[in-house]
Motif scaffolding. Sequence first.
Motif, PDB file in Angstrom:
ATOM      1  N   ALA A 413       0.835  -1.205   0.000  1.00 13.47           N
ATOM      2  CA  ALA A 413       0.000   0.000   0.000  1.00 13.47           C
ATOM      3  C   ALA A 413       0.865   1.249   0.000  1.00 13.47           C
ATOM      4  N   SER A 414       1.945   1.228   0.790  1.00 12.39           N
ATOM      5  CA  SER A 414       2.856   2.379   0.797  1.00 12.39           C
ATOM      6  C   SER A 414       3.582   2.512  -0.534  1.00 12.39           C
ATOM      7  N   ARG A 415       4.004   1.390  -1.105  1.00 11.74           N
ATOM      8  CA  ARG A 415       4.674   1.430  -2.411  1.00 11.74           C
ATOM      9  C   ARG A 415       3.731   1.987  -3.483  1.00 11.74           C
ATOM     10  N   TYR A 416       2.456   1.593  -3.403  1.00  6.14           N
ATOM     11  CA  TYR A 416       1.463   2.102  -4.349  1.00  6.14           C
ATOM     12  C   TYR A 416       1.380   3.624  -4.249  1.00  6.14           C
ATOM     13  N   GLU A 417       1.343   4.151  -3.029  1.00  6.52           N
ATOM     14  CA  GLU A 417       1.269   5.610  -2.857  1.00  6.52           C
ATOM     15  C   GLU A 417       2.548   6.287  -3.325  1.00  6.52           C
ATOM     16  N   VAL A 418       3.695   5.627  -3.181  1.00  7.24           N
ATOM     17  CA  VAL A 418       4.937   6.176  -3.737  1.00  7.24           C
ATOM     18  C   VAL A 418       4.788   6.334  -5.247  1.00  7.24           C
ATOM     19  N   GLY A 419       4.256   5.294  -5.902  1.00  6.61           N
ATOM     20  CA  GLY A 419       4.041   5.373  -7.341  1.00  6.61           C
ATOM     21  C   GLY A 419       3.091   6.496  -7.718  1.00  6.61           C
ATOM     22  N   PHE A 420       2.054   6.656  -6.908  1.00  9.60           N
ATOM     23  CA  PHE A 420       1.074   7.704  -7.186  1.00  9.60           C
ATOM     24  C   PHE A 420       1.715   9.080  -7.107  1.00  9.60           C
ATOM     25  N   THR A 421       2.557   9.309  -6.106  1.00  3.74           N
ATOM     26  CA  THR A 421       3.206  10.622  -5.973  1.00  3.74           C
ATOM     27  C   THR A 421       4.214  10.847  -7.103  1.00  3.74           C
ATOM     28  N   GLY A 436       4.582  -1.409 -11.210  1.00  7.71           N
ATOM     29  CA  GLY A 436       4.869  -2.775 -11.649  1.00  7.71           C
ATOM     30  C   GLY A 436       5.273  -3.660 -10.483  1.00  7.71           C
ATOM     31  N   ARG A 437       6.124  -3.152  -9.593  1.00 10.30           N
ATOM     32  CA  ARG A 437       6.530  -3.912  -8.406  1.00 10.30           C
ATOM     33  C   ARG A 437       5.330  -4.218  -7.520  1.00 10.30           C
ATOM     34  N   VAL A 438       4.476  -3.212  -7.356  1.00 10.06           N
ATOM     35  CA  VAL A 438       3.295  -3.394  -6.502  1.00 10.06           C
ATOM     36  C   VAL A 438       2.352  -4.428  -7.108  1.00 10.06           C
ATOM     37  N   ALA A 439       2.112  -4.337  -8.420  1.00 11.77           N
ATOM     38  CA  ALA A 439       1.209  -5.287  -9.073  1.00 11.77           C
ATOM     39  C   ALA A 439       1.725  -6.715  -8.930  1.00 11.77           C
ATOM     40  N   GLU A 440       3.032  -6.915  -9.119  1.00 10.74           N
ATOM     41  CA  GLU A 440       3.603  -8.256  -8.974  1.00 10.74           C
ATOM     42  C   GLU A 440       3.472  -8.757  -7.531  1.00 10.74           C
ATOM     43  N   GLY A 441       3.771  -7.887  -6.566  1.00 13.46           N
ATOM     44  CA  GLY A 441       3.669  -8.287  -5.163  1.00 13.46           C
ATOM     45  C   GLY A 441       2.237  -8.597  -4.762  1.00 13.46           C
ATOM     46  N   ARG A 442       1.290  -7.776  -5.205  1.00 12.46           N
ATOM     47  CA  ARG A 442      -0.110  -8.018  -4.860  1.00 12.46           C
ATOM     48  C   ARG A 442      -0.636  -9.282  -5.534  1.00 12.46           C
ATOM     49  N   GLU A 443      -0.177  -9.542  -6.739  1.00  9.69           N
ATOM     50  CA  GLU A 443      -0.618 -10.781  -7.400  1.00  9.69           C
ATOM     51  C   GLU A 443      -0.133 -11.999  -6.628  1.00  9.69           C
ATOM     52  N   ARG A 444       1.105 -11.954  -6.133  1.00  7.00           N
ATOM     53  CA  ARG A 444       1.622 -13.067  -5.327  1.00  7.00           C
ATOM     54  C   ARG A 444       0.855 -13.213  -4.019  1.00  7.00           C
ATOM     55  N   ASP A 449      -6.860 -11.289  -9.484  1.00  8.91           N
ATOM     56  CA  ASP A 449      -8.121 -10.574  -9.647  1.00  8.91           C
ATOM     57  C   ASP A 449      -8.520  -9.772  -8.418  1.00  8.91           C
ATOM     58  N   HIS A 450      -7.646  -9.690  -7.430  1.00  7.88           N
ATOM     59  CA  HIS A 450      -7.984  -8.913  -6.240  1.00  7.88           C
ATOM     60  C   HIS A 450      -8.104  -7.429  -6.622  1.00  7.88           C
ATOM     61  N   PRO A 451      -9.063  -6.685  -6.046  1.00 11.04           N
ATOM     62  CA  PRO A 451      -9.230  -5.274  -6.410  1.00 11.04           C
ATOM     63  C   PRO A 451      -7.956  -4.448  -6.282  1.00 11.04           C
ATOM     64  N   GLU A 452      -7.117  -4.732  -5.282  1.00 10.62           N
ATOM     65  CA  GLU A 452      -5.897  -3.944  -5.116  1.00 10.62           C
ATOM     66  C   GLU A 452      -4.867  -4.285  -6.181  1.00 10.62           C
ATOM     67  N   THR A 453      -4.809  -5.548  -6.607  1.00 17.31           N
ATOM     68  CA  THR A 453      -3.928  -5.916  -7.722  1.00 17.31           C
ATOM     69  C   THR A 453      -4.370  -5.188  -8.991  1.00 17.31           C
ATOM     70  N   LEU A 454      -5.675  -5.191  -9.236  1.00 11.93           N
ATOM     71  CA  LEU A 454      -6.194  -4.528 -10.432  1.00 11.93           C
ATOM     72  C   LEU A 454      -5.977  -3.020 -10.377  1.00 11.93           C
ATOM     73  N   ALA A 455      -6.068  -2.441  -9.183  1.00 12.77           N
ATOM     74  CA  ALA A 455      -5.827  -0.992  -9.060  1.00 12.77           C
ATOM     75  C   ALA A 455      -4.403  -0.652  -9.479  1.00 12.77           C
ATOM     76  N   ALA A 476      -3.185  -3.093 -21.465  1.00 12.34           N
ATOM     77  CA  ALA A 476      -3.297  -3.185 -20.013  1.00 12.34           C
ATOM     78  C   ALA A 476      -4.727  -2.866 -19.558  1.00 12.34           C
ATOM     79  N   TYR A 477      -5.321  -1.806 -20.083  1.00  7.14           N
ATOM     80  CA  TYR A 477      -6.696  -1.462 -19.712  1.00  7.14           C
ATOM     81  C   TYR A 477      -7.665  -2.592 -20.077  1.00  7.14           C
ATOM     82  N   THR A 478      -7.488  -3.165 -21.263  1.00  7.19           N
ATOM     83  CA  THR A 478      -8.382  -4.234 -21.715  1.00  7.19           C
ATOM     84  C   THR A 478      -8.317  -5.434 -20.779  1.00  7.19           C
ATOM     85  N   SER A 479      -7.110  -5.783 -20.349  1.00  9.42           N
ATOM     86  CA  SER A 479      -6.933  -6.910 -19.431  1.00  9.42           C
ATOM     87  C   SER A 479      -7.587  -6.621 -18.080  1.00  9.42           C
ATOM     88  N   VAL A 480      -7.357  -5.418 -17.537  1.00  7.20           N
ATOM     89  CA  VAL A 480      -7.956  -5.061 -16.246  1.00  7.20           C
ATOM     90  C   VAL A 480      -9.479  -5.024 -16.352  1.00  7.20           C
TER      91      VAL A 480
END
Length: 742
Positions: A413-421, A436-444, A449-455, A476-480
Motif C-alpha cells: 500500500a505504501s509502495r502504491y502511494e509512492v508510485g502515485f506521488t 509494476g513492483r506493486v502489481a507483482e507483489g499483490r498478485e503473489r 483478480d484482487h481489487p488492489e492488484t487490479l488498481a 493493459a486497460y483491456t486486461s484489467v
Amino acid sequence: MADTRLIQGRYRLLELIGRGGMGEVWQARDESLGRRVAVKCLKPLGPQHDQTFIRVLRERFRREARVAAALQHRGVTVVHDFGEHEGVLYLVMELLEGRNLSQLMEDNKQHPLPVSDIVDIADQVADALAYTHEQNIVHRDLKPANIMRLTDGTVKICDFGIARLGHDIGFTSRLTGTGVAMGTPHYMSPEQIGGGHVDHRSDLYSLGCVLYEIATGAPPFDLGDSWSILVGHRDTAPRPLRGHRPELPDFIEEIVLDLLAKTPEERPSDAKDLRRRIGAGRATATPVAGTAPPPPHPPGGGEPGLPSWTRGMTTGHKAVTVSTLRTLPPDFTVGLTGDWTTAVDLRGPAPVRLPRPERPTPSPELLAVLTSRHNAGLSLGRLGRWEEAGEVHRAVATEREHALGPDHPDTLASRYEVGFTLSRTGRAADALREFGRVAEGRERALGPDHPETLAARQEMAYVLGRLGRHFEAHQAYTSVLASRERTVGPDHPDTLRCRHNLAFNLSRLGRLEDSYRMAEEVAEARTRVLGAGHPDTLVTRYEVAYALGQLGRWTEALQTYRDVAAARAQALGPDHPDTLAARYEIGISLGRLGRSAEALEQYRELVADRTRVHGAADPETLRARHGLGVNLGRLARWEEAMAEARDVCAIREQVLGADHPDTLVSRREVAVGLGWLGRWSEALAVYQQVAESRERVLGADHPDALASRNDQAHCLEQLGRGAEAVELYRRVAALRRQGGGG
C-alpha cells in the motif's frame, strides 16, 4: 433500523454509534469493498409533508450529498456514497477513529484544552474552511460536535450540507413566537439569528464560538435559555478570554474576539487570513505561566515548519526506536494491517495461504504509528503537496518492508502511494516501475483478480498513456477491464472508471469513433448508477464532448460542453476548476463553429472569473486570455489581438519560462498578428525565435519544431525571398521523412 440490516445490498449496519435530531449514525461494513464505513441514516419523512415537498427534498439531498462527495481535503470528512433505501435517505462516509470536540471537553470534565491543542485545532479547521469556502460552500452549523480530532491528531469537519437539509426537513426547533429557525444557538452568528445574508464569515463566527469554548471551558454566551443566548450573540460583547483563563497567550484572545465581531465586515476577511494570523501568533508567542514552551522540533523527528500531525514521522528505519513512538490505545485498529497471510478476495476464489516471513513480530505500537504516518502522507497528497507526500510514503514503505516484509499488503500500500506521488510529480517512468513492483507483489500475495492488484495494474496503464505508449496502455486497460467485469460486474464504479480510461486512450490511438461510442456508453452507465450530476458522470460527458470535437461534430460537442458546465456549476459551484474548464471548451467549440463574437464574450467572462478566483498570472487564466486573443484575430481585430498575445507571452515567460510550450504558443500568436498586419520582417524574427526554441527543447524533427520552420518559410515567401523559402521547405520535408512522418 434493526442490527445487521443490509442497505442497497451493500452496506451492512453493525453498531449504532450516534443518534441526533437528524437521524442515526451506524458503524457499517461495505460488503463490496470490504472496508468499515459510517452510515448516516436521516429520519424518515413523516405524513405531515406532501409529496411535492418530499420530491423537492430528495432532490435537495442528492444535490447536497454530491457537493459533499466532491470535497477532497484532509480536514473534511470523505463522503463515499449516498442514496435512498426503503424511504430512508442515507450517506456513506469514512469511519473516523477519534473524538469530537464535545466529547473531548466531556472527557476533560469541561476543563479547557491545552493551549497547543487549541492552536492546532484552530489552524486545521481554518485550513479546511479556507478550502471549502473557495468552493463557495458554507457549513452553517459549525459546532464542537461537528469537529473531530482523530487519534493521529488530524482534525476533520463533519456534516457539510446536512444543516441546510435539517432546516428543510423541519428537524430544527423554533423559538416560540419569534419565527427564528434554531440551529445550535450557542454557535449561531448574529446574521443567522436575524435571518440575514449568510456567507463564509458566518462559519468564522461559529469557529470563534468553538475556540472560545475549548479555550475557556464554556461557550461565549452560556446563558439560561435559548432566547437569552441569541440576544447575547446579537447584542452583548463577549467577556475577554483571559478573564476566564489568564495564562492564555494574547494572540489567541485577539483572534477569537475578532472572530466574534457582531458584523461580518469586522471579522477576518477569510479563513486564509485567519490561518496567517494563527501562524504569525504561534511563531511570535512567548510562553506564559502555566504553559510549557514548545519543543524546538516536533517530537519523533518531524521537520520544523510542518503541521503537528507530522509528529512521529521519520526518514527511514534507523531513526525509529520504540522509545520515540507515540503509544496509541490498544484498540486502535485503523489501517490496513491484519492477518495478511490469509488473503481473501471478497468476490473471488478461495483464500491464498502464504508462509509467515521469518522476522520478529512487530509491536502493535509500531504498526499503529506507521499507519498514522501513512494516513499523514495521504493527507499531504489531498492538499496537492505531492513531493512531501512522496517523502513520507517512501519512509513508511522502507519501515514497513523491514517490519512486515516486501509482499505484506501494508508495505505494498505504501509502495502504491509512492508510485502515485511519482506520477503526480511528472516522473512517469519511475512511477511505472513502482506500480509494476506493486502489481507483482499483490498478485503473489492477494491473487491476480484482487481489487488492489487490479488498481495497481490500472495505474500502470494510466502511466503508460502518459508516456505516449498508448498501444501498451490499451492492452493493459483491456486486461484489467476483463477482470473487473468478471469479478465485480459491468456497472461497478471501478469497472466504469477503467472503461472511461480505456475510452480516453482509444482517442489517443486515433480510434475516434470507438472512443466516442465507449465514452457514451460509460456516461449512460454512470448516469444510471451514480446520477446525472455526479462528478464522475460529468467527467465522462466531458470526454464524450472531446470525442465529438475530434470527429468534427462541433455543434454536438458545444451542446454537451454546455450541459456539463451547467451541471458542474450546480453540483460543484460556478467557480470550481472543473466548471471553469468546461466553460473554456465552450469557447473552443464556438470558435471552431465560426461563432467568434460569441467565443470572444465567453472568454471575456471566463478571464474575469479566472482572475477573480485564481489570479491574473495563473496558467489557466492565461490560457483563457490566449483564447480571447485568438478570437480577436478571427474577427480581424489584429492590433488588439497582438497586444493581448504580447501581454500573455510576457506573463507566461515570467511565470513558466521562456521555452515553455505555452509561452512559445503565445509568441507564435504575436508573429501571426504581425503577419496579418503586413509587418513580415518582424514576424520572421519572431517565427525564427520560436523555431529555435522548439528545436532546442523538443528536437529538430519534432512536429511542433517542423511546423515553426514551415511558418518561417511562409514568411520568407511573403518577403520575396523564395529561394530561401524553398530550401527551408526541403529541410522540413527531409526531417519529416527521417522521422517517419511521410
